[in-house]
Scaffold this motif. Structure first.
Motif, PDB file in Angstrom:
ATOM      1  N   ASN A  61      60.959  34.312  45.220  1.00 17.69           N
ATOM      2  CA  ASN A  61      61.482  33.546  46.346  1.00 17.69           C
ATOM      3  C   ASN A  61      60.937  34.094  47.671  1.00 17.69           C
ATOM      4  O   ASN A  61      60.492  33.345  48.539  1.00 17.69           O
ATOM      5  N   GLU A  62      60.961  35.411  47.838  1.00 20.71           N
ATOM      6  CA  GLU A  62      60.440  36.028  49.056  1.00 20.71           C
ATOM      7  C   GLU A  62      58.935  35.823  49.178  1.00 20.71           C
ATOM      8  O   GLU A  62      58.421  35.585  50.279  1.00 20.71           O
ATOM      9  N   HIS A  63      58.236  35.917  48.069  1.00 17.51           N
ATOM     10  CA  HIS A  63      56.789  35.690  48.082  1.00 17.51           C
ATOM     11  C   HIS A  63      56.483  34.285  48.593  1.00 17.51           C
ATOM     12  O   HIS A  63      55.588  34.095  49.424  1.00 17.51           O
ATOM     13  N   TYR A  69      55.145  30.985  55.487  1.00 21.79           N
ATOM     14  CA  TYR A  69      54.901  31.481  56.841  1.00 21.79           C
ATOM     15  C   TYR A  69      53.399  31.494  57.145  1.00 21.79           C
ATOM     16  O   TYR A  69      52.973  31.113  58.233  1.00 21.79           O
ATOM     17  N   ALA A  70      52.592  31.912  56.167  1.00 18.39           N
ATOM     18  CA  ALA A  70      51.136  31.920  56.356  1.00 18.39           C
ATOM     19  C   ALA A  70      50.620  30.503  56.568  1.00 18.39           C
ATOM     20  O   ALA A  70      49.768  30.275  57.438  1.00 18.39           O
ATOM     21  N   GLU A  71      51.123  29.544  55.803  1.00 12.86           N
ATOM     22  CA  GLU A  71      50.705  28.150  55.971  1.00 12.86           C
ATOM     23  C   GLU A  71      51.034  27.635  57.363  1.00 12.86           C
ATOM     24  O   GLU A  71      50.197  27.015  58.022  1.00 12.86           O
ATOM     25  N   ASN A  76      49.655  26.064  62.881  1.00  9.40           N
ATOM     26  CA  ASN A  76      49.933  26.189  64.317  1.00  9.40           C
ATOM     27  C   ASN A  76      48.710  26.683  65.089  1.00  9.40           C
ATOM     28  O   ASN A  76      48.484  26.282  66.230  1.00  9.40           O
ATOM     29  N   THR A  77      47.917  27.545  64.482  1.00  8.28           N
ATOM     30  CA  THR A  77      46.705  28.033  65.130  1.00  8.28           C
ATOM     31  C   THR A  77      45.694  26.900  65.290  1.00  8.28           C
ATOM     32  O   THR A  77      45.065  26.771  66.348  1.00  8.28           O
ATOM     33  N   ILE A  78      45.541  26.079  64.269  1.00  6.04           N
ATOM     34  CA  ILE A  78      44.645  24.922  64.365  1.00  6.04           C
ATOM     35  C   ILE A  78      45.101  23.993  65.478  1.00  6.04           C
ATOM     36  O   ILE A  78      44.299  23.534  66.301  1.00  6.04           O
TER      37      ILE A  78
END
Length: 109
Positions: A61-63, A69-71, A76-78
């Motif tokens: 679940n944490e993974h 979060y990485a996605e 957001n950076t794009i």
């Protein structure tokens, strides 16, 4: 200051090109093209809810939260790079409009 000198200070095509270089994929070397490729990595890293069994479910679940979060960070950076491109295009438009107004005002004098 002559118009040629002003063009060297405010090289509008270069300002626009800088913004386009952030997002255009013509040569596949823009930051957005790399991030688009990286966008597929997190989805391939997800684990099923019971991939580590009943005792490993909290870890799984944490993974998946970390992968999510990485996605969102890549997305957001794009989006931010596209906003920067639009901002640089606005700067070029504003400089051009200000130069035109200054020339009009100078002619009136």
């Amino acid at each position: 200051m002559s118009r040629d000198e002003a063009q060297r200070i405010h090289h509008l095509p270069a300002i626009r090109a800088l913004g386009d270089a952030l997002t255009d994929d013509t040569e596949g070397v823009s930051p957005v093209s790399y991030l688009d490729r990286a966008m597929s990595f997190p989805s391939n890293m997800r684990m099923g809810p019971w991939a580590m069994g009943v005792l490993g479910w909290p870890l799984t679940n944490e993974h998946d939260k970390i992968v999510g979060y990485a996605e969102s960070t890549v997305y957001n950076t794009i989006r931010a790079l596209h906003d920067r491109r639009d901002g640089l295009h606005s700067v070029a438009d504003n400089v051009r409009a200000a130069d035109e107004r200054n020339e009009d005002n100078a002619r009136r004098i």
